[in-house]
Design an enzyme around this catalytic site. Sequence first.
Site, PDB file in Angstrom:
ATOM      1  N   HIS A 169     -67.961 -11.102  -8.995  1.00  0.00           N
ATOM      2  CA  HIS A 169     -68.268  -9.863  -9.727  1.00  0.00           C
ATOM      3  C   HIS A 169     -67.232  -8.781  -9.456  1.00  0.00           C
ATOM      4  CE1 HIS A 169     -71.517  -7.254 -11.669  1.00  0.00           C
ATOM      5  NE2 HIS A 169     -70.573  -6.385 -11.328  1.00  0.00           N
ATOM      6  N   HIS A 216     -64.650  -6.037 -11.774  1.00  0.00           N
ATOM      7  CA  HIS A 216     -64.206  -5.519 -13.069  1.00  0.00           C
ATOM      8  C   HIS A 216     -62.696  -5.342 -13.049  1.00  0.00           C
ATOM      9  CE1 HIS A 216     -68.270  -4.621 -14.569  1.00  0.00           C
ATOM     10  NE2 HIS A 216     -68.557  -4.469 -13.287  1.00  0.00           N
ATOM     11  N   ASP A 273     -60.805  -3.648 -14.937  1.00  0.00           N
ATOM     12  CA  ASP A 273     -60.401  -2.246 -15.090  1.00  0.00           C
ATOM     13  C   ASP A 273     -60.905  -1.372 -13.942  1.00  0.00           C
ATOM     14  OD1 ASP A 273     -62.924  -2.758 -16.029  1.00  0.00           O
ATOM     15  OD2 ASP A 273     -62.766  -1.535 -17.829  1.00  0.00           O
ATOM     16  N   GLY A 278     -72.867  -1.706 -18.485  1.00  0.00           N
ATOM     17  CA  GLY A 278     -73.228  -0.384 -18.983  1.00  0.00           C
ATOM     18  C   GLY A 278     -74.277   0.246 -18.100  1.00  0.00           C
ATOM     19  N   HIS A 298     -75.626  -7.531 -16.062  1.00  0.00           N
ATOM     20  CA  HIS A 298     -75.893  -6.458 -15.096  1.00  0.00           C
ATOM     21  C   HIS A 298     -77.350  -6.055 -15.230  1.00  0.00           C
ATOM     22  CE1 HIS A 298     -71.538  -5.939 -14.971  1.00  0.00           C
ATOM     23  NE2 HIS A 298     -71.673  -5.084 -13.984  1.00  0.00           N
ATOM     24  N   GLU A 348     -79.751  -3.086 -10.994  1.00  0.00           N
ATOM     25  CA  GLU A 348     -78.849  -2.386 -10.071  1.00  0.00           C
ATOM     26  C   GLU A 348     -79.469  -1.030  -9.755  1.00  0.00           C
ATOM     27  OE1 GLU A 348     -75.041  -1.535 -11.803  1.00  0.00           O
ATOM     28  OE2 GLU A 348     -74.160  -0.843  -9.928  1.00  0.00           O
ATOM     29  N   HIS A 389     -75.811  -7.691  -9.540  1.00  0.00           N
ATOM     30  CA  HIS A 389     -76.584  -6.818  -8.642  1.00  0.00           C
ATOM     31  C   HIS A 389     -78.007  -7.343  -8.422  1.00  0.00           C
ATOM     32  CE1 HIS A 389     -73.223  -4.043  -8.770  1.00  0.00           C
ATOM     33  NE2 HIS A 389     -73.214  -4.184 -10.076  1.00  0.00           N
ATOM     34  N   ASP A 400     -66.873  -5.385  -6.999  1.00  0.00           N
ATOM     35  CA  ASP A 400     -67.266  -4.624  -8.176  1.00  0.00           C
ATOM     36  C   ASP A 400     -66.102  -3.788  -8.739  1.00  0.00           C
ATOM     37  OD1 ASP A 400     -68.987  -3.863 -10.159  1.00  0.00           O
ATOM     38  OD2 ASP A 400     -70.289  -2.642  -8.912  1.00  0.00           O
ATOM     39  N   ASP A 401     -65.821  -2.644  -8.128  1.00  0.00           N
ATOM     40  CA  ASP A 401     -64.754  -1.748  -8.606  1.00  0.00           C
ATOM     41  C   ASP A 401     -63.927  -1.212  -7.442  1.00  0.00           C
ATOM     42  OD1 ASP A 401     -65.490  -1.393 -11.553  1.00  0.00           O
ATOM     43  OD2 ASP A 401     -67.370  -0.924 -10.533  1.00  0.00           O
TER      44      ASP A 401
END
Length: 435
Positions: free
Chosen positions: A81, A83, A85, A250, A279, A282, A303, A361-362
């Site tokens: 998992h 992203h 971006d 989202g 998703h 979460e 999540h 994740d990010d």
Amino acid sequence: MQPRGGRRGAGGEGGGHRLCCCCCFLLESMRLSALALTSSRLLSLGCRTVSPPGARDGARDGAGSGAPTALSFDKPKVELHIHLDGAIRPKTILEVAKRRKIKLPTKNDNQFLKLITCDGPTTLTEMLTKFGYFMPIVAGDRDAIRQIAYELVEDKANEKIVYFEARYSPHLLANCDVYPIPWKQSEGDLSPDEVVRLVNEGFEKGQRNFGIKVRSILSCLRHMEAWSPEVVELCKKYRKDGVVGLDLAGDESINYEPSRGHVQTYQEAVRCGIHRTVHAGEVGPPEVVREAVEILKAERIGHGYSIIKDAKLYQEILQKDIHLEACLYSSYITGACKADFSKHPVVRFMNDGANFSLSTDDPLIFNSTIHTEYNMAAKDMNFTEMQFMRMNLNAARSSFLCENKKKELLNQLRKAYGMPEEPKLDTNLNNYPCL
Ligand SMILES: *[C@@H]1O[C@H](CO)[C@@H](O)[C@H](O)[C@H]1NC(C)=O
Ligand SMILES: *[C@@H]1O[C@H](CO)[C@@H](O)[C@H](O)[C@H]1NC(C)=O
Ligand SMILES: *[C@@H]1O[C@H](CO)[C@@H](O)[C@H](O)[C@H]1NC(C)=O
């Protein structure tokens, strides 16, 4: 961790995939041209991506670009998992801004990097606003898109990730054939379809140069239902080029009903043998997870922390071998989970033998690395090395790789962990053949 019998098999969405896919392929070019016309009817803007924020003192050992100190788990790992971006190198964003002569909204580079990262608990909604600052810099730029994909492979290889699946919304990186055009870009000539090809190129080159396996997942967005039919078509079109699954991302705290458009998109994925993750749970309630599993037929949940609030659902998730893609540090930053890690849902997951793994994740927004996750799990949750190894084997088993490649990956991990080879895979499991 008990062997929980039923692997994905005859039941559920089993055998029919291979047959129907030929039709899918035949229809796809026609559909895509039709979609180019229909997708120009959207409601809201709010082009937010997916994911959470954050930071925590002392939790970030090994975070950032600095040399990591003692690592809690320095063996080959799988990450499911992340992203694309949300994982761009800060340096690359600054370079691309310079090259494209895009003016930063801050006095200097350092302030900009502070602006796009979260270093303490906030909310999912707040953390998602970060994308609005840096996405306009990379979106619509062919070289930047190839580069961020390539560099992610290098970064992951350096973290001893041997296989990862990166997800993104092709629409959020495009500047034509997408309505509304995201990030207030002016219209250009980069379509979502070409975005996927550019990312594939970057990953392909990265795989060759850094010797790890990479696949991608295309994300639909909860608030951008009109984009979703094209997302699943792109999954079908590029399945030979490493696109292995469909995601729904989202802000579920704002809108978690699986609207009709998403249901149809996920049904199409099931029909064509496209793997599915969603998703859910979460920051949203367990009902979102139930919908993801029962209506959208998700095989994995992004999540999923809130399922422990619904004992019946939690048992079902355990029975069905649904894999939970947990992101510890992210859950702290987005406020999805309380700061007391000894009571984190992931501790329950571990104690109950749930099927889960750890991901970043990010990492751009959290200024973190995969080591942040493992160090937190070791220090705050007492995870042992054996538990980390089992967790990674479960991640590999729950990956969206085709069966042969999955077996290769499992054996690679087992070898590195000093475990015997994976037992022969049942040929019935060959629902997702290597293309
Ligand atoms: C990210 O973490 C590194 C290492 O801890 C630190 O040097 C850097 O300043 C951080 N970046 C931001 C934007 O906070
Ligand atoms: C980890 O171990 C410490 C010390 O034995 C204990 O106090 C703590 O409650 C444990 N945490 C968890 C999540 O089990
Ligand atoms: C997790 O799911 C995979 C794929 O369905 C399965 O092979 C594995 O046994 C599961 N692990 C656990 C702990 O249930």
